[in-house]
Design a protein around this motif. Structure first.
Motif, PDB file in Angstrom:
ATOM      1  N   THR A 218      46.607  51.315  38.540  1.00 41.99           N
ATOM      2  CA  THR A 218      45.207  51.645  38.310  1.00 41.99           C
ATOM      3  C   THR A 218      44.374  51.324  39.547  1.00 41.99           C
ATOM      4  OG1 THR A 218      44.577  49.446  37.503  1.00 41.99           O
ATOM      5  CG2 THR A 218      45.538  50.976  35.899  1.00 41.99           C
ATOM      6  N   LEU A 219      43.137  51.807  39.550  1.00 43.65           N
ATOM      7  CA  LEU A 219      42.226  51.510  40.654  1.00 43.65           C
ATOM      8  C   LEU A 219      42.011  50.009  40.782  1.00 43.65           C
ATOM      9  CD1 LEU A 219      40.298  52.388  42.889  1.00 43.65           C
ATOM     10  CD2 LEU A 219      38.550  52.802  41.129  1.00 43.65           C
ATOM     11  N   GLY A 220      41.826  49.331  39.647  1.00 41.47           N
ATOM     12  CA  GLY A 220      41.659  47.886  39.697  1.00 41.47           C
ATOM     13  C   GLY A 220      42.859  47.178  40.293  1.00 41.47           C
ATOM     14  N   ASP A 221      44.080  47.664  39.964  1.00 39.78           N
ATOM     15  CA  ASP A 221      45.300  47.065  40.522  1.00 39.78           C
ATOM     16  C   ASP A 221      45.321  47.168  42.042  1.00 39.78           C
ATOM     17  OD1 ASP A 221      46.170  46.693  37.891  1.00 39.78           O
ATOM     18  OD2 ASP A 221      47.456  48.475  37.901  1.00 39.78           O
ATOM     19  N   TYR A 222      45.044  48.360  42.559  1.00 39.66           N
ATOM     20  CA  TYR A 222      45.092  48.565  44.010  1.00 39.66           C
ATOM     21  C   TYR A 222      43.995  47.773  44.719  1.00 39.66           C
ATOM     22  CZ  TYR A 222      48.623  52.261  43.707  1.00 39.66           C
ATOM     23  OH  TYR A 222      49.792  52.961  43.509  1.00 39.66           O
ATOM     24  N   ARG A 223      42.805  47.721  44.127  1.00 37.80           N
ATOM     25  CA  ARG A 223      41.736  46.932  44.739  1.00 37.80           C
ATOM     26  C   ARG A 223      42.106  45.458  44.809  1.00 37.80           C
ATOM     27  NH1 ARG A 223      36.578  49.788  41.598  1.00 37.80           N
ATOM     28  NH2 ARG A 223      36.021  51.253  43.284  1.00 37.80           N
ATOM     29  N   LEU A 224      42.680  44.932  43.727  1.00 38.95           N
ATOM     30  CA  LEU A 224      43.095  43.532  43.717  1.00 38.95           C
ATOM     31  C   LEU A 224      44.158  43.270  44.770  1.00 38.95           C
ATOM     32  CD1 LEU A 224      43.449  40.661  42.665  1.00 38.95           C
ATOM     33  CD2 LEU A 224      44.808  41.579  40.764  1.00 38.95           C
ATOM     34  N   ARG A 225      45.154  44.163  44.887  1.00 40.38           N
ATOM     35  CA  ARG A 225      46.232  43.945  45.852  1.00 40.38           C
ATOM     36  C   ARG A 225      45.698  43.980  47.283  1.00 40.38           C
ATOM     37  NH1 ARG A 225      51.361  44.471  44.583  1.00 40.38           N
ATOM     38  NH2 ARG A 225      50.577  43.344  42.765  1.00 40.38           N
ATOM     39  N   HIS A 226      44.832  44.947  47.588  1.00 43.26           N
ATOM     40  CA  HIS A 226      44.227  44.969  48.924  1.00 43.26           C
ATOM     41  C   HIS A 226      43.437  43.695  49.187  1.00 43.26           C
ATOM     42  CE1 HIS A 226      45.084  48.862  50.803  1.00 43.26           C
ATOM     43  NE2 HIS A 226      45.024  49.416  49.607  1.00 43.26           N
ATOM     44  N   ALA A 227      42.706  43.222  48.186  1.00 39.85           N
ATOM     45  CA  ALA A 227      41.909  42.010  48.368  1.00 39.85           C
ATOM     46  C   ALA A 227      42.799  40.802  48.606  1.00 39.85           C
ATOM     47  CB  ALA A 227      41.019  41.785  47.147  1.00 39.85           C
ATOM     48  N   GLN A 228      43.922  40.727  47.908  1.00 34.40           N
ATOM     49  CA  GLN A 228      44.824  39.599  48.136  1.00 34.40           C
ATOM     50  C   GLN A 228      45.338  39.613  49.573  1.00 34.40           C
ATOM     51  OE1 GLN A 228      48.402  39.401  45.718  1.00 34.40           O
ATOM     52  NE2 GLN A 228      48.658  37.224  46.166  1.00 34.40           N
ATOM     53  N   TYR A 229      45.723  40.785  50.067  1.00 33.09           N
ATOM     54  CA  TYR A 229      46.198  40.870  51.446  1.00 33.09           C
ATOM     55  C   TYR A 229      45.072  40.558  52.429  1.00 33.09           C
ATOM     56  CZ  TYR A 229      50.824  42.834  50.383  1.00 33.09           C
ATOM     57  OH  TYR A 229      52.119  43.017  49.960  1.00 33.09           O
ATOM     58  N   LYS A 230      43.891  41.144  52.201  1.00 34.53           N
ATOM     59  CA  LYS A 230      42.773  40.945  53.120  1.00 34.53           C
ATOM     60  C   LYS A 230      42.298  39.482  53.142  1.00 34.53           C
ATOM     61  CE  LYS A 230      41.059  44.789  55.140  1.00 34.53           C
ATOM     62  NZ  LYS A 230      41.877  45.884  54.683  1.00 34.53           N
ATOM     63  N   SER A 231      42.624  38.708  52.105  1.00 32.70           N
ATOM     64  CA  SER A 231      42.228  37.298  52.083  1.00 32.70           C
ATOM     65  C   SER A 231      43.039  36.453  53.053  1.00 32.70           C
ATOM     66  CB  SER A 231      42.404  36.728  50.664  1.00 32.70           C
ATOM     67  OG  SER A 231      41.599  37.412  49.733  1.00 32.70           O
TER      68      SER A 231
END
Length: 558
Positions: A218-231
């Motif tokens: 889902t969109l929420g899944d991809y946003r969360l994964r990008h945020a984890q990497y970007k952190s």
């Protein structure tokens, strides 16, 4: 008149989540635009860092995304569901004593509070620094650079390229070490993030850290994964060190996808469901990358193949080898597959192929560099008359490779160089007119970067002893450790240092040069000028077959 019209049409734009909002930038230091009246959030919203990308002679893209809680399950970073004004500044010095542009962008909830600022009107071939502000919070400072004037070569270009950063497999130390090299430009050639849920893609000895959330669908899944990497602070350091040119490979969506075809064990087995997954994956990708508005997605489609000129020195032809390819032949994997030579098969699609060939014909650059995802040269893994090659690489699309190679030969491209990621190992090799004839003409060069972390530590070895290099004499180098490639591109030569790290299981490992290769002007093919002694000699019990199997396993995801 044409130049005047161009200047009027290329104003500074602020783009958020595919919706362009034109806001004029101030031309010289002075009072900032009045910000929209809205309450600013409590806490630091700049937990995902800053970035820049797609430089041209008079500008670049600036990026940030606001997140108070990067690991919020809904992928929205713990931000309020309202628009947040974000001030930005660009200066010619790191302390911002000489501000040359400033303005305000509106970060909308519908775009996960991401901001893209496109700038022009700056000086070619110069360093700039930038930052963002929300209320009393100031972002980290990023460094970026404009490309040289189109009529000049500029100074030698320090360019690094990377790929394949699986968060679970280790620490992103290679990103930090690359940032410490102070490059002028960084290319990311795909697999920026991985889609798997915790524990699905494991390495010997166990994963070093864990993914948050389910497999990204889902969109929420991809946003969360990008945020984890970007952190990750090491990734943030690399983004803040130089402008990036990014292209995706498969894991930004799903392993080994091809156009509308998902992988065999996909969570989205139908083409319709997979197109919906592509749409949300691309939306999250755009929200989290320093891309221009030309890359705003339209449903399941996104424009990422593009050409970026670095003065007269180099043209970077950034390719998309996923979105338009035919499905992998013979069920994927390493195969002896007659369909691989079908002249109708394409890895780029017809439109991108025509665009690339036209770019070759028009080019007057000293170096024409293809930034792309999967192995270009032939890699046969079987000695003897039977040929087994990877159906996921250009070997699965032989006619497509032949047309591209013929295109740069017909156009008399001065120095064609292919840069590649994907396979989790360093490689260097010559590109041949006929790979089955070792004495055929060398027509180009390929440099392949290893992974940032994917596959875990890997191991050192004597490249001269690897069976892939024995079977394929046009391949000159192999190393299975993690790291990056740092190049220095001048008018007379392109030098490539293959950097490696001893481990990614612990933080702050040092990087060192494993090998150096040089490509000389008008002399296609790679020449080794340095090789560090290898650390772990091959054991007598390891057969060629075992080494080939280990190599393939290292580059193959579940």
């Amino acid at each position: 008149m044409a130049d005047t019209a161009r200047r009027l049409n290329r104003r500074t734009f602020l783009i958020t989540s595919g919706l362009a909002t034109a806001v004029a930038a101030t031309g010289v230091p002075g009072p900032a635009h009045a910000a929209p009246r809205a309450r600013t959030p409590d806490g630091d919203p700049f937990t995902l860092g800053v970035a820049s990308g797609d430089p041209d002679p008079d500008g670049f893209v600036l990026w940030t995304r606001l997140a108070l809680d990067p690991l919020a399950e809904d992928g929205l970073g713990g931000m309020p569901s309202r628009t947040i004004p974000v001030r930005w500044e660009v200066a010619t010095d790191e302390r911002f004593r000489r501000v040359v542009r400033r303005g305000v962008a509106a970060a909308h909830a519908r775009s996960a509070h991401s901001v893209h600022v496109e700038l022009d009107g700056l000086r070619p071939g110069h360093d700039y620094w930038y930052r963002f502000r929300v209320g009393g919070h100031i972002s980290p400072v990023g460094r970026t650079r404009t490309a040289p004037h189109p009529s000049t070569y500029g100074s030698a270009l320090a360019m690094g390229f990377v790929s394949c950063s699986q968060f679970e497999h280790g620490y992103f130390t290679a990103y930090r070490r690359l940032a410490e090299e102070h490059p002028d430009l960084i290319l990311h050639l795909g697999d920026y993030q991985y889609e798997y849920k915790k524990g699905v893609y494991t390495i010997p000895g166990g994963n070093v850290r864990d993914h948050e959330g389910p497999e990204t669908v889902t969109l929420g899944d991809y946003r969360l994964r990008h945020a984890q990497y970007k952190s990750d602070p090491d990734l943030q350091a690399a983004h803040g060190a130089a402008p990036w040119l990014v292209v995706f490979d498969d894991h930004e969506v799903e392993n080994n996808w091809a156009d509308d075809v998902p992988e065999n064990n996909s969570d989205t087995p139908s083409p319709e469901a997979f197109r919906a997954r592509r749409a949300v994956a691309f939306q999250a990708y755009y929200e989290n990358m320093p891309l221009r508005r030309r890359s705003i997605p339209h449903g399941p489609d996104i424009q990422v193949y593009r050409r970026v000129a670095w003065g007269r020195l180099a043209n970077f032809h950034m390719l998309d080898t996923r979105q338009f390819r035919d499905d992998q032949a013979c069920g994927d994997g390493y195969k002896d597959c007659p369909d691989a030579i079908d002249p109708k098969r394409s890895i780029t699609g017809d439109r991108q192929e025509r665009w690339l060939l036209d770019g070759f014909r028009r080019s007057r650059a000293r170096w024409d560099i293809l930034g792309q995802q999967v192995f270009f040269a032939q890699r046969d893994n079987t000695a003897g008359p039977v040929k087994k090659t990877s159906m996921d690489s250009w070997d699965g699309y032989v006619a497509s490779r032949d047309r591209i190679t013929k295109g740069w030969l017909d156009a008399r491209v001065r120095n064609p160089v292919v840069l590649t990621g994907d396979v989790h190992a360093h490689w260097a090799g010559d590109l041949k007119a006929d790979y089955d004839d070792p004495d055929s003409r060398t027509v180009g060069s390929e440099l392949v970067c290893t992974s940032i972390t994917s596959g875990g530590d890997g191991s050192d070895s004597n490249p001269a002893d690897h069976p892939f290099l024995k079977i394929n004499p046009h391949l000159r180098f192999y190393n299975n450790q993690r790291g990056y490639v740092l190049t220095k591109i001048g008018k007379d030569e392109m030098k490539a240092d293959f950097k490696t790290l001893p481990t990614v299981r612990t933080r702050d490992a040092e990087a060192s040069i494993k090998a150096t290769f040089v490509i000389e002007d008008r002399e296609p093919g790679v020449k080794q000028t340095y090789l560090r002694p290898y650390d772990s000699p091959r054991t007598r019990s390891q057969s060629d077959e075992e080494l080939i199997r280990q190599t393939i396993q290292n580059e193959t995801q579940p």
